[in-house]
Design a protein around this motif. Structure first.
Motif, mmCIF file in Angstrom:
data_model
loop_
_atom_site.group_PDB
_atom_site.id
_atom_site.type_symbol
_atom_site.label_atom_id
_atom_site.label_comp_id
_atom_site.label_asym_id
_atom_site.label_seq_id
_atom_site.Cartn_x
_atom_site.Cartn_y
_atom_site.Cartn_z
ATOM 1 N N THR A 22 58.216 24.038 58.107
ATOM 2 C CA THR A 22 58.462 25.448 58.312
ATOM 3 C C THR A 22 57.183 25.999 58.925
ATOM 4 N N GLY A 23 57.274 26.399 60.175
ATOM 5 C CA GLY A 23 56.059 26.736 60.912
ATOM 6 C C GLY A 23 55.240 25.477 61.076
ATOM 7 N N GLU A 24 53.985 25.515 60.684
ATOM 8 C CA GLU A 24 53.123 24.331 60.779
ATOM 9 C C GLU A 24 53.009 23.587 59.455
ATOM 10 N N ASN A 25 53.640 24.111 58.408
ATOM 11 C CA ASN A 25 53.543 23.517 57.075
ATOM 12 C C ASN A 25 54.720 22.600 56.787
ATOM 13 N N SER A 26 54.428 21.425 56.261
ATOM 14 C CA SER A 26 55.480 20.495 55.862
ATOM 15 C C SER A 26 56.133 20.967 54.579
ATOM 16 N N ILE A 27 57.435 20.727 54.465
ATOM 17 C CA ILE A 27 58.115 20.883 53.191
ATOM 18 C C ILE A 27 57.991 19.517 52.537
ATOM 19 N N ALA A 40 57.960 28.501 50.200
ATOM 20 C CA ALA A 40 58.384 29.338 51.330
ATOM 21 C C ALA A 40 59.906 29.366 51.440
ATOM 22 N N VAL A 41 60.557 28.243 51.151
ATOM 23 C CA VAL A 41 62.018 28.182 51.164
ATOM 24 C C VAL A 41 62.582 29.113 50.097
ATOM 25 N N MET A 42 62.013 29.051 48.891
ATOM 26 C CA MET A 42 62.480 29.923 47.803
ATOM 27 C C MET A 42 62.262 31.397 48.139
ATOM 28 N N ALA A 43 61.118 31.728 48.713
ATOM 29 C CA ALA A 43 60.826 33.111 49.091
ATOM 30 C C ALA A 43 61.802 33.601 50.155
ATOM 31 N N ALA A 44 62.160 32.723 51.106
ATOM 32 C CA ALA A 44 63.105 33.105 52.161
ATOM 33 C C ALA A 44 64.500 33.336 51.585
ATOM 34 N N LEU A 45 64.870 32.578 50.553
ATOM 35 C CA LEU A 45 66.157 32.804 49.897
ATOM 36 C C LEU A 45 66.180 34.177 49.241
ATOM 37 N N GLY A 70 65.883 36.960 52.081
ATOM 38 C CA GLY A 70 66.922 36.973 53.110
ATOM 39 C C GLY A 70 66.366 36.900 54.519
ATOM 40 N N GLU A 71 65.075 36.677 54.645
ATOM 41 C CA GLU A 71 64.423 36.628 55.961
ATOM 42 C C GLU A 71 64.669 35.290 56.636
ATOM 43 N N ASN A 72 64.526 35.297 57.973
ATOM 44 C CA ASN A 72 64.563 34.052 58.732
ATOM 45 C C ASN A 72 63.413 33.162 58.314
ATOM 46 N N LEU A 73 63.655 31.861 58.334
ATOM 47 C CA LEU A 73 62.619 30.871 58.092
ATOM 48 C C LEU A 73 62.619 29.924 59.283
ATOM 49 N N PRO A 74 61.495 29.789 59.984
ATOM 50 C CA PRO A 74 61.461 28.830 61.090
ATOM 51 C C PRO A 74 61.506 27.409 60.543
ATOM 52 N N ILE A 75 62.267 26.545 61.212
ATOM 53 C CA ILE A 75 62.391 25.159 60.758
ATOM 54 C C ILE A 75 62.189 24.208 61.929
ATOM 55 N N LYS A 76 61.525 23.099 61.643
ATOM 56 C CA LYS A 76 61.351 22.024 62.620
ATOM 57 C C LYS A 76 61.789 20.733 61.942
ATOM 58 N N LEU A 77 62.683 20.007 62.593
ATOM 59 C CA LEU A 77 63.195 18.750 62.062
ATOM 60 C C LEU A 77 62.697 17.604 62.929
ATOM 61 N N TYR A 78 62.126 16.610 62.294
ATOM 62 C CA TYR A 78 61.568 15.450 62.991
ATOM 63 C C TYR A 78 62.295 14.180 62.582
ATOM 64 N N VAL A 79 62.638 13.354 63.547
ATOM 65 C CA VAL A 79 63.114 12.003 63.274
ATOM 66 C C VAL A 79 61.897 11.105 63.042
ATOM 67 N N ASP A 80 60.809 11.415 63.768
ATOM 68 C CA ASP A 80 59.557 10.670 63.640
ATOM 69 C C ASP A 80 58.415 11.677 63.523
ATOM 70 N N LYS A 81 57.832 11.793 62.343
ATOM 71 C CA LYS A 81 56.792 12.795 62.088
ATOM 72 C C LYS A 81 55.530 12.581 62.915
ATOM 73 N N ASN A 136 65.606 29.068 63.774
ATOM 74 C CA ASN A 136 65.460 29.897 62.580
ATOM 75 C C ASN A 136 66.666 29.688 61.680
ATOM 76 N N ILE A 137 66.412 29.662 60.384
ATOM 77 C CA ILE A 137 67.490 29.492 59.413
ATOM 78 C C ILE A 137 67.464 30.607 58.377
#
Length: 132
Positions: A12-17, A70-75, A78-89, A99-100
């Motif tokens: 989420t942004g530059e931070n890993s979940i 950050a995921v819990m805070a976005a829930l 109700g704000e958008n949360l930027p997400i980045k999905l990687y097959v190879d980190k 945005n999710i």
């Protein structure tokens, strides 16, 4: 050669979940029936809007103040949360991003197993990475 998922990552942004073990991306196109008398008995459709959803699962990590928190805070907000999905980190660029809105979060506590977290989210706007 088969591909495997052990190098996947979610940010989420530059931070890993952290402590996540899987993610699933579902993309859907909505259809409109355009069948007419001129269709010679065959159904015809046009694709209109598209939507996407993400689900993720892993080990609950209370110490992850910038990812899982950050995921819990976005829930809650109700704000958008930027997400980045990687097959190879280790890749320079994410495979998919957008945005999710977090739509569900489960924390599962079992005596003989680790604490688990499951997150469901709906894309809010364009999913990037499909036309790269």
């Amino acid at each position: 050669m088969a591909f495997t998922g052990e190098k996947g990552a979610i940010k989420t942004g530059e931070n890993s979940i952290t402590k996540m073990e899987n993610w699933k991306l579902s993309i859907k196109a909505n259809e409109v029936d355009t069948t007419s008398f001129d269709s010679d008995g065959w159904e015809e459709t046009e694709v209109t809007t598209k939507s996407w959803e993400v689900s993720m699962e892993g080990t609950f990590n209370k110490a992850d103040t910038t990812g899982q928190k950050a995921v819990m805070a976005a829930l809650v907000s109700g704000e958008n949360l930027p997400i980045k999905l990687y097959v190879d980190k280790t890749a320079e660029k994410e495979d998919f991003s957008g945005n999710i809105k977090i739509t569900g979060l489960d924390i599962d506590t079992t005596v003989k197993d680790k604490l688990k977290i499951s997150i469901k989210a709906k894309g809010n706007g364009k999913l990037n990475g499909l036309d790269d």
